[in-house]
Design an enzyme around this catalytic site. Structure first.
Site, PDB file in Angstrom:
ATOM      1  N   ASP A  18       0.833  -1.209   0.000  1.00  0.00           N
ATOM      2  CA  ASP A  18       0.000   0.000   0.000  1.00  0.00           C
ATOM      3  C   ASP A  18       0.867   1.259   0.000  1.00  0.00           C
ATOM      4  OD1 ASP A  18      -2.283   1.479   0.020  1.00  0.00           O
ATOM      5  OD2 ASP A  18      -2.804   1.091   2.109  1.00  0.00           O
ATOM      6  N   ASN A  66     -10.397  -2.806  -6.429  1.00  0.00           N
ATOM      7  CA  ASN A  66      -9.572  -1.954  -7.306  1.00  0.00           C
ATOM      8  C   ASN A  66     -10.185  -1.748  -8.698  1.00  0.00           C
ATOM      9  OD1 ASN A  66      -6.366  -3.124  -6.003  1.00  0.00           O
ATOM     10  ND2 ASN A  66      -7.580  -1.348  -5.415  1.00  0.00           N
TER      11      ASN A  66
HETATM   12  C1  FPP Z   1      -1.807   0.290  -3.354  1.00  0.00           C
HETATM   13  O1  FPP Z   1      -1.396   1.624  -3.508  1.00  0.00           O
HETATM   14  C2  FPP Z   1      -1.348  -0.578  -4.428  1.00  0.00           C
HETATM   15  C3  FPP Z   1      -2.135  -1.114  -5.402  1.00  0.00           C
HETATM   16  C4  FPP Z   1      -3.564  -0.832  -5.486  1.00  0.00           C
HETATM   17  C5  FPP Z   1      -1.635  -2.023  -6.425  1.00  0.00           C
HETATM   18  C6  FPP Z   1      -0.328  -2.715  -6.177  1.00  0.00           C
HETATM   19  C7  FPP Z   1       0.406  -2.754  -7.457  1.00  0.00           C
HETATM   20  C8  FPP Z   1       1.749  -2.686  -7.600  1.00  0.00           C
HETATM   21  C9  FPP Z   1       2.662  -2.690  -6.460  1.00  0.00           C
HETATM   22  C10 FPP Z   1       2.391  -2.576  -8.937  1.00  0.00           C
HETATM   23  C11 FPP Z   1       2.186  -3.672  -9.919  1.00  0.00           C
HETATM   24  C12 FPP Z   1       2.219  -5.048  -9.401  1.00  0.00           C
HETATM   25  C13 FPP Z   1       2.937  -6.085  -9.934  1.00  0.00           C
HETATM   26  C14 FPP Z   1       2.753  -7.457  -9.395  1.00  0.00           C
HETATM   27  C15 FPP Z   1       3.887  -5.908 -11.017  1.00  0.00           C
HETATM   28  P1  FPP Z   1      -2.494   2.757  -3.528  1.00  0.00           P
HETATM   29  O2  FPP Z   1      -2.690   3.197  -4.918  1.00  0.00           O
HETATM   30  O3  FPP Z   1      -3.730   2.309  -2.825  1.00  0.00           O
HETATM   31  O4  FPP Z   1      -1.783   3.869  -2.661  1.00  0.00           O
HETATM   32  P2  FPP Z   1      -2.491   5.028  -1.841  1.00  0.00           P
HETATM   33  O5  FPP Z   1      -3.289   4.350  -0.755  1.00  0.00           O
HETATM   34  O6  FPP Z   1      -1.328   5.798  -1.310  1.00  0.00           O
HETATM   35  O7  FPP Z   1      -3.325   5.805  -2.802  1.00  0.00           O
END
Ligand code: FPP
Length: 249
Positions: A18, A66
């Site tokens: 996250d 998501n």
């Molecule tokens: C949370 O950050 C992360 C995600 C929703 C997706 C996770 C994806 C990756 C780490 C990249 C791609 C994955 C692979 C396997 C190559 P957020 O957007 O919720 O962060 P925030 O809470 O700060 O907005």
């Protein structure tokens, strides 16, 4: 680097990655570039887990919720996943890492599904580590899915409902055959499970860090493992009972 005991490793680590969005905000760049940097952390952590000798690593890469994100962000996440699957396959292969997935992967677009299929087939015989990507995954739906399969098996006469044990139920989940996570890490200072591995984390040790996922390093992983190693996992028993159990084993 933080020191850990290699004889007391968690067998299965699960991570809620996250903070990509907040990392991007801090750097005054778009959210998608935050996810890109987050994908680099995925590479670092997969490599580090393999090096340390972790047997199962489950990453929450895309939740069912998501899908509700802006269309361009969903598209970018799918592209990053495709890119990861294309670029990393060679390294996964060299390192003996098997790729598997949990979640409603049927909902992913056909291009991602094809690449996933290829990556799974190519790495199917690897046994040094399992990299399990949770994609279009939701814990409550996983449980409902399991219940429906049990009802289906009951109707076919394959299962006696009155005899179902916790282990039997586990085998109806997407994670069938995998041990439950010993350690769950969540980055970015949020203290929630967010519908991740609800059944499987019943006795998992939880570790929360303020580090945002794109900043997460090998040393942050070692810190989480070191914290896990300082804990006493009692599984509902007393300390004394636990000691007796361990000496009698
Ligand atoms: C949370 O950050 C992360 C995600 C929703 C997706 C996770 C994806 C990756 C780490 C990249 C791609 C994955 C692979 C396997 C190559 P957020 O957007 O919720 O962060 P925030 O809470 O700060 O907005």
């Amino acid at each position: 680097m933080t020191k850990i005991d290699l004889n007391k490793l968690p067998r299965h680590i699960a991570i809620i990655m996250d903070g990509n969005g907040r990392w991007a905000q801090q750097h005054t760049i778009g959210r998608i570039r935050g996810h890109k940097k987050g994908a680099e952390s995925v590479r670092t952590v997969v490599r580090a887990c393999r090096e340390i000798g972790i047997k199962y690593l489950t990453l929450f890469a895309f939740s069912q919720e998501n899908w509700e994100r802006p269309e361009n962000e969903v598209k970018a996440l799918m592209l990053l996943l495709e890119e990861y699957l294309t670029k990393e396959i060679e390294e996964l292969q060299e390192q003996g890492i098997r790729l598997v997935t949990i979640g409603e992967t049927g909902l992913l677009n056909s291009s991602v599904r094809e690449k996933l299929q290829r990556a799974k087939e190519t790495t199917a015989k690897n046994d040094k580590m399992i990299l399990n990507l949770a994609l279009s995954y939701g814990g409550r739906d996983e449980i409902i899915h399991a219940v429906k399969k049990i009802i289906d098996d009951k109707e076919k006469g394959k299962v006696d409902i009155n005899k179902i044990t916790k282990d039997d139920f586990s085998n109806y989940l997407y994670t069938s055959g995998m041990p439950d996570p010993d350690l769950l890490i969540r980055t970015s200072g949020e203290y929630r499970i967010s519908n991740f591995l609800l059944w499987q984390t019943a006795y998992t040790e939880l570790y929360f860090t303020n580090v945002l996922w794109p900043d997460f390093t090998k040393d942050d992983l070692l810190k989480a493992i070191a914290s896990y190693q300082q804990r006493e996992r009692r599984f509902g028993l007393t300390s004394e009972q636990l000691k007796e159990k361990l000496t009698s084993e």
